[in-house]
Design an enzyme around this catalytic site. Structure first.
Site, PDB file in Angstrom:
ATOM      1  N   LYS A  81       0.859  -1.190   0.000  1.00 43.88           N
ATOM      2  CA  LYS A  81       0.000   0.000   0.000  1.00 43.88           C
ATOM      3  C   LYS A  81       0.898   1.244   0.000  1.00 43.88           C
ATOM      4  O   LYS A  81       1.947   1.257   0.662  1.00 43.88           O
ATOM      5  CB  LYS A  81      -0.864  -0.054   1.265  1.00 43.88           C
ATOM      6  CG  LYS A  81      -1.890   1.020   1.469  1.00 43.88           C
ATOM      7  CD  LYS A  81      -2.678   0.718   2.765  1.00 43.88           C
ATOM      8  CE  LYS A  81      -3.745   1.736   3.085  1.00 43.88           C
ATOM      9  NZ  LYS A  81      -4.507   1.380   4.307  1.00 43.88           N
ATOM     10  N   SER A 156      -9.514   1.435   3.802  1.00 41.44           N
ATOM     11  CA  SER A 156      -8.725   2.201   2.881  1.00 41.44           C
ATOM     12  C   SER A 156      -7.748   1.362   2.064  1.00 41.44           C
ATOM     13  O   SER A 156      -7.198   1.865   1.091  1.00 41.44           O
ATOM     14  CB  SER A 156      -7.913   3.246   3.665  1.00 41.44           C
ATOM     15  OG  SER A 156      -6.974   2.614   4.521  1.00 41.44           O
ATOM     16  N   SER A 180      -9.391  -1.173   8.024  1.00 46.07           N
ATOM     17  CA  SER A 180      -8.948  -0.900   6.649  1.00 46.07           C
ATOM     18  C   SER A 180      -8.222  -2.041   5.963  1.00 46.07           C
ATOM     19  O   SER A 180      -7.979  -1.968   4.750  1.00 46.07           O
ATOM     20  CB  SER A 180      -8.055   0.349   6.628  1.00 46.07           C
ATOM     21  OG  SER A 180      -8.823   1.501   6.864  1.00 46.07           O
TER      22      SER A 180
END
Length: 487
Positions: A81, A156, A180
């Site tokens: 990420k 997220s 997330s």
């Protein structure tokens, strides 16, 4: 054969490299071709370093030809990420305010991955500064759910979950502040583990809410989760919240079975608002675990109903403090201004997106004089009560089982005009972060629209091994993790 390599799990790629059935460069070629062909539809990558990755894969080709004592995951490509600092590779946190920022060092977790032989291909999309439940808040592009491109992948870490589901990466790393990792894992039908707070170093990972953030693996199956947990877990002197205690070999929790394991079902997670098809899949999963020898019993977590409210006081408060450093002077983007104050104002106004600004304002409000005691201090006290609820439950059971999300993935734009409804997407996961416990989501079925359903396993502090043990036993008895989207 080569075109199928990107679809393999981490442990399958590892085995093929060790047996010299394939070369690292062949695995990478397969992955890059798939990214080039399909990521335009999914939008999961913010940056791909194809040339750099090819150079690293070529070096691993030579090492495999010369040596046999290579690190455990040598020659396997990976994409974290875009919230992990990566030396020499852009790190934007999906925000304009960090556009063009290239860190001078790696996060501890990235260093650990490279020591284990993994190498980075690119950086994966997210909600800006990890704030969001749908991955619609990226400043650069929204991510689509590979199971239905009209739906969100969750957030997220939605880019990471979508990339896994579409076989655009072999394995990845997410971060979890209120769900997330687990919520997008459920929406995209993959495995996501949020470790115990303090188990994995936060050093070099851009902070959202420091007392809640935790780094963790996102993978195609539970065995891969065990492999990555072995790599990233452990004490780090650079992180003052890192816990100095021994780390087990998580692969030893695979194939143990679950006979006699006590699994608690918190009744508060099955209240009104839970989608009927999600409820049905969770009930079937409970029955499967019972058939495998687990003892099922109902438990109560009575303060769960307050978790979302507590979270949306504490997390914005910490975010408003953490994000104060992005002032247009020290990192990335800078807007013009006639004086320092104008540079600050113009940089933050143009650099931050609407959701980030909303949370900064919320956090500033609850920390302001006159409201600090009424909101922030009261929320901290409520957090302790929520944690005590979990401690009481774990006196009776080994692990808790809940839905990961109350619904399956929703349509893009469906909740973007209603922040409160969006925040409720994480209602099943938030309490785990407040208590600092480990939680794992894994696939447990599909709804009538063909969208994945996830179940959440919650463990005692530092007992990720039991989550892997129960999750792997369930996975071996069910087909859900093997299903792939067609698009």
């Amino acid at each position: 054969m080569t075109e199928l390599l990107a679809k393999l799990t981490l442990h399958e790629v590892k085995d093929k490299l060790r047996s010299k059935e394939v070369k690292p460069s062949e695995v990478l070629d397969s992955l890059l071709k798939r990214i080039e062909a399909l990521d335009g539809k999914v939008g999961s990558y913010l940056y791909v370093d194809a040339e750099g990755a090819r150079a690293k894969a070529k070096k691993f080709d030579e090492l495999f030809a010369q040596k046999s004592d290579l690190p455990p995951l040598a020659g396997i490509p990976m994409s974290p990420k875009d919230i992990y600092l990566t030396k020499g590779m852009p790190t934007t946190c999906a925000s304009k305010i960090l556009k063009g920022y290239i860190p001078p060092y790696n996060s501890t977790v990235i260093n650990k991955c490279e020591e284990a032989g993994l190498y980075m291909v690119g950086k994966i999309n997210l909600d800006e500064f990890a704030m969001g439940s749908s991955n619609e808040n990226s400043a650069y592009q929204s991510v689509k759910n590979p199971w239905n491109l009209a739906c969100v992948p969750g957030g997220s870490s939605g880019g990471s979950a979508a990339a896994l589901a579409a076989d655009l990466c072999i394995a990845t790393l997410g971060t979890d502040t209120g769900g997330s990792i687990r919520q997008p894992a459920a929406f995209c039908g993959v495995v996501g583990l949020k470790p115990t707070y303090g188990r994995v170093s936060r050093y070099g990972v851009i902070a959202f809410a420091s007392s809640l953030d935790q780094m963790g693996p996102m993978t195609k199956d539970v065995e891969d989760t065990a492999l990555l947990m072995n790599v990233i877990s452990g004490y780090d002197k650079n992180d003052s919240t890192s816990v100095n205690m021994s780390v087990p070999d998580y692969t030893k929790f695979l194939n143990l079975g679950i006979k006699g394991k006590k699994i608690g079902i918190p009744k508060e997670y099955f209240a009104d608002g839970l989608d009927g098809e999600v409820r049905t899949s969770i009930d079937k999963a409970i029955q499967t675990l019972k058939d495998l020898g687990a003892e099922i019993q109902e438990v109560s977590l009575p303060t769960t109903q307050y978790a979302t409210a507590v979270y949306y006081i504490l997390a914005p408060a910490e975010a408003s403090s953490n994000l104060a450093r992005y002032d247009g002077i020290r990192y990335g983007f800078r807007a013009d201004g006639n004086n320092l104050k104008e540079i600050y104002e113009n940089s933050k106004t143009a650099g931050f997106g609407p959701e980030v600004k909303r949370r900064i304002m919320l956090g500033t409000y609850v920390l302001s004089a006159g409201y600090y005691d009424a909101y922030y201090i009261k929320a901290q006290k409520a957090r302790t009560v929520i944690t005590n609820d979990f401690n009481e439950a774990f006196k009776k059971v080994d692990v808790l089982l809940t839905p990961t999300t109350p619904t399956t993935a929703f349509k893009i734009g469906e909740k973007s005009s209603d922040p409160l409804q969006m925040y409720l997407s994480d209602i099943c996961t938030i309490a785990v972060n407040l208590a600092g416990l480990p939680g794992m989501s894994l696939p447990c079925g599909f709804d009538s629209k063909g969208l994945p359903i996830g179940m959440q396993l919650i463990g005692k502090a530092f007992d990720e091994g039991t989550l892997i043990q129960v999750g792997h036993a369930y996975e071996q008895a069910t087909p859900w993790h093997k299903k792939k989207p067609i698009f």
